[in-house]
Structures are given as C-alpha cells and as structure tokens.
Design a protein around this motif. Structure first.
Motif, PDB file in Angstrom:
ATOM      1  N   LYS A  32       1.222   4.582  -2.843  1.00 52.36           N
ATOM      2  CA  LYS A  32       0.910   5.658  -2.911  1.00 52.36           C
ATOM      3  C   LYS A  32       2.665   6.315  -3.528  1.00 52.36           C
ATOM      4  O   LYS A  32       2.200   7.743  -3.283  1.00 52.36           O
ATOM      5  CB  LYS A  32       0.515   5.529  -1.120  1.00 52.36           C
ATOM      6  CG  LYS A  32      -1.139   5.059  -1.243  1.00 52.36           C
ATOM      7  CD  LYS A  32      -1.484   5.413   0.647  1.00 52.36           C
ATOM      8  CE  LYS A  32      -2.859   5.131   0.313  1.00 52.36           C
ATOM      9  NZ  LYS A  32      -2.560   5.457   2.076  1.00 52.36           N
ATOM     10  N   ARG A  46       1.325  -1.424  -0.231  1.00 50.16           N
ATOM     11  CA  ARG A  46      -0.034   0.090  -0.081  1.00 50.16           C
ATOM     12  C   ARG A  46       0.585   1.042   0.134  1.00 50.16           C
ATOM     13  O   ARG A  46       0.460   2.070  -0.871  1.00 50.16           O
ATOM     14  CB  ARG A  46      -0.814   0.126   0.953  1.00 50.16           C
ATOM     15  CG  ARG A  46      -2.013   0.869   1.527  1.00 50.16           C
ATOM     16  CD  ARG A  46      -2.342   0.968   3.111  1.00 50.16           C
ATOM     17  NE  ARG A  46      -3.676  -0.132   3.334  1.00 50.16           N
ATOM     18  CZ  ARG A  46      -4.357   0.150   3.062  1.00 50.16           C
ATOM     19  NH1 ARG A  46      -4.928   1.067   2.407  1.00 50.16           N
ATOM     20  NH2 ARG A  46      -5.320  -1.166   3.089  1.00 50.16           N
ATOM     21  N   THR A  77     -10.190   4.692  -4.215  1.00 51.82           N
ATOM     22  CA  THR A  77      -9.938   6.339  -4.160  1.00 51.82           C
ATOM     23  C   THR A  77      -8.713   6.574  -3.396  1.00 51.82           C
ATOM     24  O   THR A  77      -8.670   7.553  -3.542  1.00 51.82           O
ATOM     25  CB  THR A  77     -11.508   7.111  -3.502  1.00 51.82           C
ATOM     26  OG1 THR A  77     -11.361   6.324  -2.215  1.00 51.82           O
ATOM     27  CG2 THR A  77     -12.370   6.509  -4.287  1.00 51.82           C
ATOM     28  N   ASN A  78      -8.250   5.041  -2.219  1.00 53.95           N
ATOM     29  CA  ASN A  78      -6.907   5.692  -1.577  1.00 53.95           C
ATOM     30  C   ASN A  78      -5.899   5.445  -2.439  1.00 53.95           C
ATOM     31  O   ASN A  78      -5.281   5.689  -1.261  1.00 53.95           O
ATOM     32  CB  ASN A  78      -7.153   5.748  -0.007  1.00 53.95           C
ATOM     33  CG  ASN A  78      -8.282   5.909   0.906  1.00 53.95           C
ATOM     34  OD1 ASN A  78      -9.156   7.319   0.324  1.00 53.95           O
ATOM     35  ND2 ASN A  78      -9.090   5.461   1.116  1.00 53.95           N
ATOM     36  N   GLU A 103     -11.133   1.194  -0.552  1.00 58.13           N
ATOM     37  CA  GLU A 103     -10.580   1.554  -0.883  1.00 58.13           C
ATOM     38  C   GLU A 103      -9.492   2.037  -1.857  1.00 58.13           C
ATOM     39  O   GLU A 103      -8.293   2.977  -2.243  1.00 58.13           O
ATOM     40  CB  GLU A 103      -9.172   0.143  -0.885  1.00 58.13           C
ATOM     41  CG  GLU A 103      -9.464  -0.571   0.317  1.00 58.13           C
ATOM     42  CD  GLU A 103      -8.244  -0.286   1.673  1.00 58.13           C
ATOM     43  OE1 GLU A 103      -8.055   0.311   1.058  1.00 58.13           O
ATOM     44  OE2 GLU A 103      -8.289  -1.300   2.727  1.00 58.13           O
TER      45      GLU A 103
END
Length: 340
Positions: free
Chosen positions: A28, A24, A69-70, A67
DNA sequence: GCGACAG
DNA sequence: ATCTTGTCGC
C-alpha cells in the motif's frame, strides 16, 4: 497498525511477525504511478528469499474480490520488468491498470524499471528472525552421543487447509519392525513457507505434539524431523529448533537439499559429507533400493556421524525412513479426513 | 530454456 | 506442503 517488525527476548522464542499484514502495509506504500518488484518487497520484508511467497500472496489478493480493490498489486512486476505471471486476462488487467496511472507498458507486456520505486518504511521482520537464528544456533551445537536406541520416533506435518496443520508423532521399534506409539494434534498455522524460515512455520505444531507425548510418558530418545538440522545457511533448520525447544535429541532428514556441497574427495556411494563455508554440516545418504538420496544433519544432542548411523538403521522399506514414512501417512490421513 | 531454495 | 490427469510399476 499495532506493533510492526519482530522483537524477541534473548533466551526464548521470538515474536513471530504477521508477514501477510506486513506485506499488505508495504504494498500500500507504493505510490500511484510507480512500480516496484517482488524482490524489492521481499528485501523490504528482510530477505530476498521471500520473493516467491510475495508473488503468490499478491496473486491471491489480485484474485480475491474482497482484497483486489484495496491493494495495488498491479504496481509490482518482475525484476526484468515483465508483468506478473498469470493468465492472459490477468496480465491484460495489470497492463490496463498501469497504463491508467501513466506507466508505459510495451506490447510484449514489460515496463521500464529505470523508475523502480523502493522507498519502503520497514523494520525488516525476516532479518530479525534470521539474526535470531544466527545468535541461537551456537547454543544447540553441544552433544553427548547416545547409543542407537531401539525406538526411534518421527514428527511430520500435513495440512487439512492452507491454515490448519495436522502434526503426527510416530514411535518405531526397528528391531521388531513395528510402530509402538502414535499421537496427533491440530494447530492453526499462519506463517508462510519461505526457504530458510521453515522453523517459524512448523516448529510450534511439532513441539506441541511432542509435549503431548511427553505428558503421556512415551517420548522416544531420538526424533526424526522432516526438514534440515544444522544443514542450513544459518545452522538453524527446523530440527535444531525442535530439539532446542523440547530438549529432545533430534535429526533433520529431508528429501531435497537446502544448502551444502558434497565433498569432492569422498567416493562412497552410500554416504557423502556435505559442506558449507568449510564446515561439515551433514551428509547425503543413498539406499541401494532408491534413486533419490536423503539429506541428513544433526538437530540437537547428536553428532553428524551418530545421526547418520541412526537414520541408516531405520531407513529400510520406503523412500523415507520408516518412522517418517509412518508419520507422513498418519498426518496425511487425518488431514484428509478433516478436510471433508 | 535452465537451474532451483527444507516443507 | 497441496492441487490433480494421465502414466507406470509391482
């Protein structure tokens, strides 16, 4: 963000990284307007072997409204530039998100990877685990063969949910052809399945059910483990780890081959040695009644040849040796019951 | 399309 | 490993 990357002591079990959190964090990092590949993320985690898991995890986040959208899952494509696998609507969605960031997507759904972004900040947690396997493997290579015991056990895992494992232990008396002891436990499992790293996913549950049986005073002298033993790129399959942790004699028995090539010289139909890097690691066994072979290698405390003897002794009526067949049946039955 | 990397 | 419709074999 806590401690990232795997650390470990020299003697004990390594700290198991939270790979989902690591992934994750890495996804990002991909900047807006840039793309990378599943393989590049896997290498940032420390091993290209994790590429498939990276793809399935990203697809999961893509399809999870909590999740999606993040996490910029859409900035990850295949090595040849193709958009991620999935339904047409999902590929269309990915194309739209990329175009919105100024990336050109061909009509066939492909991006130009000349601009592949790869500047991840990472401690490569999988590499730390692989280094640990390499370092500890020699410790497990000593053995003092025992006679073939009357009772041979097996451990196997099933899953009642993606994160809940059911471990079963079955002891089998091959002389009387009957199960003489069983035990089960359940345990949460979060580490994913990645080829070469099955140890870090399944060994804790296997060891726990074995320790439970030890406290009952019913531990068999040999335990068959679903997976490989020394027949592993780093000589550290799941059966090696189970033996090392419990100090039980173990044998790795798998239905499919992780590594190793059959020796060309051997003509035997029922037993062919398997080699990797000029090292004999195990054998491919055939049973006259079954089409598919079995792959056998020592885990702990046994030689290759004694491991073969023992597996042949208890491989009779089913595609798997009897103790494993029964352990598989038992763990699956309980997992199914828990699922309801 | 093929080969393929345990569970 | 798990998810599953239809298919095959004992």
């Amino acid at each position: 963000m806590g401690s990232r990357g795997a650390t470990e002591s020299y003697t004990g079990w390594p700290v198991i990284p939270d790979l989902s959190s690591e992934l994750r964090f890495l996804v990002k990092e991909i900047p807006c307007g840039q793309v990378t590949t599943f393989g590049a993320l896997a290498e940032a985690l420390g091993d290209l072997a994790a590429a498939r898991w990276v793809a399935t995890q990203l697809a999961q986040w893509r399809d999870d409204p909590q999740e999606t959208t993040n996490i910029p899952w859409f900035r990850v494509v295949r090595r040849n530039g193709d958009l991620a696998a999935g339904a047409i609507v999902q590929r269309q969605h990915q194309a739209e998100r990329l175009v919105h960031e100024g990336i050109t997507v061909s009509t066939s759904g492909r991006v130009d990877l000349a601009v592949l972004w790869n500047a991840f900040h990472t401690a490569q947690p999988l590499k730390a685990l692989a280094d640990w396997q390499h370092r500890v493997a020699p410790v497990a290579q000593c053995y003092a063969d025992i006679e073939i015991p009357r009772v041979v056990a097996a451990v196997d895992l099933s899953y009642s949910s993606p994160t809940q494992a059911v471990a079963a232990y079955v002891a089998y008396d091959w002389n009387r052809a009957e199960v003489v002891h069983t035990a089960t436990i359940t345990l949460p499992v979060t580490f994913p399945y990645i080829p070469g790293y099955l140890t870090f996913r399944e060994v804790p549950a296997m060891c726990q059910v074995i320790e439970h049986v030890r406290r009952q005073g019913r531990l068999a002298q040999v335990i068959l483990v679903d997976g490989t033993g020394r027949l592993h790129p780093r000589r550290f399959g799941v059966a090696v780890a189970v033996g090392l942790m419990t100090q039980c004699s173990t044998i790795g028995v798998s239905k499919r081959r992780l590594c190793g090539q059959p020796s060309p010289g051997e003509s035997s139909e029922e037993c062919v040695s398997l080699w990797d890097q000029d090292e004999r690691l195990g054998a491919q066994l055939r049973h006259p009644a079954f089409r598919q072979p079995l792959y056998v290698s020592p885990g702990f405390g046994l030689s290759i040849d004694r491991s073969i003897d023992i597996v042949q002794r208890v491989w009779q009526q089913h595609r798997l040796p009897e103790p494993q067949f029964e352990a598989d049946k038992l763990s699956r039955a309980l997992a199914r019951r828990m699922h309801k």
